[in-house]
Design a protein around this motif. Structure first.
Motif, PDB file in Angstrom:
ATOM      1  N   ILE A 177     -15.362 -49.773  80.930  1.00 23.03           N
ATOM      2  CA  ILE A 177     -16.458 -49.091  80.507  1.00 23.03           C
ATOM      3  C   ILE A 177     -16.123 -48.117  79.132  1.00 23.03           C
ATOM      4  CG2 ILE A 177     -17.818 -47.076  81.213  1.00 23.03           C
ATOM      5  CD1 ILE A 177     -17.317 -47.438  83.961  1.00 23.03           C
ATOM      6  N   THR A 178     -17.072 -48.492  78.299  1.00 29.16           N
ATOM      7  CA  THR A 178     -16.764 -48.478  77.189  1.00 29.16           C
ATOM      8  C   THR A 178     -17.685 -46.672  76.930  1.00 29.16           C
ATOM      9  OG1 THR A 178     -16.957 -50.416  76.172  1.00 29.16           O
ATOM     10  CG2 THR A 178     -17.264 -48.713  74.453  1.00 29.16           C
ATOM     11  N   ILE A 179     -16.521 -45.757  76.468  1.00 27.80           N
ATOM     12  CA  ILE A 179     -16.948 -44.280  76.570  1.00 27.80           C
ATOM     13  C   ILE A 179     -17.467 -44.080  75.242  1.00 27.80           C
ATOM     14  CG2 ILE A 179     -17.132 -41.734  76.896  1.00 27.80           C
ATOM     15  CD1 ILE A 179     -15.302 -43.026  79.570  1.00 27.80           C
ATOM     16  N   THR A 180     -18.175 -43.824  74.613  1.00 27.51           N
ATOM     17  CA  THR A 180     -18.348 -43.124  72.433  1.00 27.51           C
ATOM     18  C   THR A 180     -18.456 -41.849  73.292  1.00 27.51           C
ATOM     19  OG1 THR A 180     -20.486 -44.742  72.954  1.00 27.51           O
ATOM     20  CG2 THR A 180     -20.305 -43.668  71.329  1.00 27.51           C
ATOM     21  N   VAL A 181     -17.398 -41.559  71.676  1.00 27.97           N
ATOM     22  CA  VAL A 181     -17.005 -40.090  71.660  1.00 27.97           C
ATOM     23  C   VAL A 181     -17.349 -40.113  69.778  1.00 27.97           C
ATOM     24  CG1 VAL A 181     -14.863 -38.832  71.011  1.00 27.97           C
ATOM     25  CG2 VAL A 181     -14.197 -40.895  72.081  1.00 27.97           C
ATOM     26  N   ASP A 182     -18.817 -39.143  70.099  1.00 28.88           N
ATOM     27  CA  ASP A 182     -19.006 -38.860  68.835  1.00 28.88           C
ATOM     28  C   ASP A 182     -19.384 -37.361  69.062  1.00 28.88           C
ATOM     29  OD1 ASP A 182     -21.233 -38.296  66.349  1.00 28.88           O
ATOM     30  OD2 ASP A 182     -21.581 -40.065  66.805  1.00 28.88           O
ATOM     31  N   GLY A 183     -19.016 -36.080  69.138  1.00 33.76           N
ATOM     32  CA  GLY A 183     -19.222 -34.832  69.248  1.00 33.76           C
ATOM     33  C   GLY A 183     -19.217 -34.687  70.939  1.00 33.76           C
ATOM     34  N   GLY A 184     -18.445 -35.458  71.247  1.00 34.49           N
ATOM     35  CA  GLY A 184     -18.213 -35.439  72.953  1.00 34.49           C
ATOM     36  C   GLY A 184     -18.461 -36.914  73.604  1.00 34.49           C
ATOM     37  N   TYR A 185     -18.461 -37.113  74.755  1.00 34.57           N
ATOM     38  CA  TYR A 185     -18.208 -38.070  75.271  1.00 34.57           C
ATOM     39  C   TYR A 185     -19.392 -38.470  76.182  1.00 34.57           C
ATOM     40  CZ  TYR A 185     -13.654 -36.357  75.595  1.00 34.57           C
ATOM     41  OH  TYR A 185     -12.435 -36.114  75.064  1.00 34.57           O
ATOM     42  N   SER A 186     -19.712 -39.985  75.428  1.00 38.40           N
ATOM     43  CA  SER A 186     -21.062 -40.476  76.133  1.00 38.40           C
ATOM     44  C   SER A 186     -20.778 -42.306  76.622  1.00 38.40           C
ATOM     45  CB  SER A 186     -22.632 -40.542  74.607  1.00 38.40           C
ATOM     46  OG  SER A 186     -23.214 -41.319  75.860  1.00 38.40           O
ATOM     47  N   VAL A 226     -16.792 -45.742  89.091  1.00 35.83           N
ATOM     48  CA  VAL A 226     -15.590 -46.043  89.551  1.00 35.83           C
ATOM     49  C   VAL A 226     -15.231 -46.508  91.114  1.00 35.83           C
ATOM     50  CG1 VAL A 226     -14.073 -46.218  86.670  1.00 35.83           C
ATOM     51  CG2 VAL A 226     -13.174 -45.228  89.266  1.00 35.83           C
ATOM     52  N   PRO A 227     -14.869 -47.066  91.552  1.00 32.87           N
ATOM     53  CA  PRO A 227     -13.687 -47.199  92.904  1.00 32.87           C
ATOM     54  C   PRO A 227     -12.569 -46.840  92.452  1.00 32.87           C
ATOM     55  CG  PRO A 227     -14.679 -49.981  91.907  1.00 32.87           C
ATOM     56  CD  PRO A 227     -14.156 -48.531  90.557  1.00 32.87           C
ATOM     57  N   ALA A 228     -12.349 -46.023  94.436  1.00 35.59           N
ATOM     58  CA  ALA A 228     -11.193 -45.654  93.523  1.00 35.59           C
ATOM     59  C   ALA A 228     -10.389 -47.512  94.302  1.00 35.59           C
ATOM     60  CB  ALA A 228     -11.639 -44.561  95.330  1.00 35.59           C
ATOM     61  N   GLY A 229      -8.849 -46.380  94.196  1.00 37.00           N
ATOM     62  CA  GLY A 229      -7.496 -47.321  94.287  1.00 37.00           C
ATOM     63  C   GLY A 229      -7.705 -48.792  93.599  1.00 37.00           C
ATOM     64  N   GLN A 230      -9.037 -48.726  92.256  1.00 35.05           N
ATOM     65  CA  GLN A 230      -8.773 -50.229  91.375  1.00 35.05           C
ATOM     66  C   GLN A 230      -8.447 -49.701  90.195  1.00 35.05           C
ATOM     67  OE1 GLN A 230      -9.510 -52.875  93.297  1.00 35.05           O
ATOM     68  NE2 GLN A 230     -11.038 -52.342  94.514  1.00 35.05           N
ATOM     69  N   PRO A 231      -7.761 -50.636  89.636  1.00 36.95           N
ATOM     70  CA  PRO A 231      -7.298 -50.386  88.278  1.00 36.95           C
ATOM     71  C   PRO A 231      -8.930 -50.522  87.029  1.00 36.95           C
ATOM     72  CG  PRO A 231      -6.582 -52.458  88.872  1.00 36.95           C
ATOM     73  CD  PRO A 231      -6.550 -52.084  90.097  1.00 36.95           C
ATOM     74  N   VAL A 232      -8.872 -49.666  86.557  1.00 36.76           N
ATOM     75  CA  VAL A 232     -10.132 -49.221  85.346  1.00 36.76           C
ATOM     76  C   VAL A 232      -9.591 -49.450  84.176  1.00 36.76           C
ATOM     77  CG1 VAL A 232     -10.592 -47.456  85.620  1.00 36.76           C
ATOM     78  CG2 VAL A 232     -11.999 -48.921  85.826  1.00 36.76           C
ATOM     79  N   ARG A 233     -10.727 -49.832  82.765  1.00 41.50           N
ATOM     80  CA  ARG A 233     -10.101 -49.801  81.272  1.00 41.50           C
ATOM     81  C   ARG A 233     -11.162 -49.106  80.938  1.00 41.50           C
ATOM     82  NH1 ARG A 233      -7.897 -55.771  80.288  1.00 41.50           N
ATOM     83  NH2 ARG A 233      -6.476 -55.615  81.043  1.00 41.50           N
ATOM     84  N   LEU A 234     -10.628 -47.536  80.495  1.00 41.45           N
ATOM     85  CA  LEU A 234     -11.635 -47.426  79.645  1.00 41.45           C
ATOM     86  C   LEU A 234     -11.554 -47.702  78.709  1.00 41.45           C
ATOM     87  CD1 LEU A 234     -10.870 -43.697  81.676  1.00 41.45           C
ATOM     88  CD2 LEU A 234     -12.620 -45.750  81.922  1.00 41.45           C
ATOM     89  N   ILE A 235     -12.774 -47.316  77.478  1.00 44.37           N
ATOM     90  CA  ILE A 235     -12.480 -48.189  75.968  1.00 44.37           C
ATOM     91  C   ILE A 235     -12.747 -46.918  75.766  1.00 44.37           C
ATOM     92  CG2 ILE A 235     -13.077 -49.480  74.270  1.00 44.37           C
ATOM     93  CD1 ILE A 235     -13.653 -51.851  76.973  1.00 44.37           C
ATOM     94  N   PHE A 236     -12.344 -45.765  74.831  1.00 41.07           N
ATOM     95  CA  PHE A 236     -12.795 -45.358  74.140  1.00 41.07           C
ATOM     96  C   PHE A 236     -13.751 -45.061  72.509  1.00 41.07           C
ATOM     97  CE2 PHE A 236     -12.220 -41.483  76.880  1.00 41.07           C
ATOM     98  CZ  PHE A 236     -11.863 -41.825  78.085  1.00 41.07           C
ATOM     99  N   ASP A 237     -14.291 -44.983  72.089  1.00 40.34           N
ATOM    100  CA  ASP A 237     -14.932 -45.728  70.745  1.00 40.34           C
ATOM    101  C   ASP A 237     -15.046 -44.546  70.362  1.00 40.34           C
ATOM    102  OD1 ASP A 237     -16.218 -46.863  69.144  1.00 40.34           O
ATOM    103  OD2 ASP A 237     -17.945 -47.377  69.842  1.00 40.34           O
ATOM    104  N   ARG A 238     -14.569 -44.321  69.190  1.00 40.58           N
ATOM    105  CA  ARG A 238     -14.309 -43.199  68.827  1.00 40.58           C
ATOM    106  C   ARG A 238     -15.660 -43.052  67.297  1.00 40.58           C
ATOM    107  NH1 ARG A 238      -9.741 -39.320  65.999  1.00 40.58           N
ATOM    108  NH2 ARG A 238     -11.766 -37.750  64.412  1.00 40.58           N
ATOM    109  N   ARG A 239     -16.319 -43.264  67.365  1.00 42.08           N
ATOM    110  CA  ARG A 239     -16.959 -42.526  66.428  1.00 42.08           C
ATOM    111  C   ARG A 239     -16.903 -41.077  64.832  1.00 42.08           C
ATOM    112  NH1 ARG A 239     -21.770 -45.634  68.432  1.00 42.08           N
ATOM    113  NH2 ARG A 239     -21.129 -46.765  69.551  1.00 42.08           N
ATOM    114  N   ASP A 240     -16.657 -40.066  65.596  1.00 39.24           N
ATOM    115  CA  ASP A 240     -16.754 -39.258  64.977  1.00 39.24           C
ATOM    116  C   ASP A 240     -15.068 -38.111  64.076  1.00 39.24           C
ATOM    117  OD1 ASP A 240     -15.229 -37.888  66.466  1.00 39.24           O
ATOM    118  OD2 ASP A 240     -16.410 -36.206  67.924  1.00 39.24           O
ATOM    119  N   THR A 241     -15.486 -37.572  63.339  1.00 39.74           N
ATOM    120  CA  THR A 241     -14.336 -37.187  62.320  1.00 39.74           C
ATOM    121  C   THR A 241     -13.908 -36.482  62.348  1.00 39.74           C
ATOM    122  OG1 THR A 241     -15.366 -36.993  60.510  1.00 39.74           O
ATOM    123  CG2 THR A 241     -14.376 -38.739  60.811  1.00 39.74           C
ATOM    124  N   GLY A 242     -14.441 -35.255  63.496  1.00 44.43           N
ATOM    125  CA  GLY A 242     -13.805 -34.716  63.685  1.00 44.43           C
ATOM    126  C   GLY A 242     -12.655 -33.615  64.443  1.00 44.43           C
TER     127      GLY A 242
END
Ligand SMILES: [Cu+2]
Length: 138
Positions: free
Chosen positions: A55-64, A70-86
């Motif tokens: 799942i891609t999470i956009t980081v731009d002044g907050g998380y979106s 996600v299902p419990a007990g299963q590996p999952v990848r969180l892709i943080f796509d950072r756009r802001d410079t704060g």
């Protein structure tokens, strides 16, 4: 009060309202990876290099989105796509998993977690101001 005083009071109030909205009310969207998506990845595993669902999470002044399901007990990848410079969003922390990772601006940073059981696992910036959560469902 004078006109100037009213402007100061109203401006200050508006700023407080905006700050609260910005940090606590914006982007309440929940994204989810379903158990069937995990199952299809597992089925395809023999031929593909798919790996855990992501799942891609956009980081731009907050998380979106701010929370992901996600299902419990299963590996999952969180892709943080950072756009802001704060500097606020320099880091993301997953206290339950002992993870603290630097997020370079303009890049995608992958974090893989396996929520051990159903529940809500919070993640946040280094100062706990930006907040999001991973909701694991059985
Ligand atoms: Cu912060």
């Amino acid at each position: 009060m004078t006109g100037i005083e009213w402007i100061v009071v109203l401006g200050g109030t508006a700023t407080i309202v905006w700050i609260n909205w910005y940090f606590f009310a914006s982007s309440p969207v929940t994204a989810s990876v379903t158990a069937s998506a995990v199952a299809s990845v597992a089925t395809a595993g023999a031929t593909a290099t798919a790996g855990p669902p992501s799942i891609t999470i956009t980081v731009d002044g907050g998380y979106s989105p701010q929370s992901v399901q996600v299902p419990a007990g299963q590996p999952v990848r969180l892709i943080f796509d950072r756009r802001d410079t704060g500097s606020c969003s320099d880091e993301v922390v997953f206290p339950d998993f002992g993870i603290r990772k630097f997020l370079p601006t303009g890049q995608q940073t992958t974090i893989e977690i396996t929520p051990p059981k159903a529940g809500t696992y919070a993640f946040m910036c280094g100062m706990s101001m930006l907040r999001g959560s991973v909701i694991a469902v059985a």
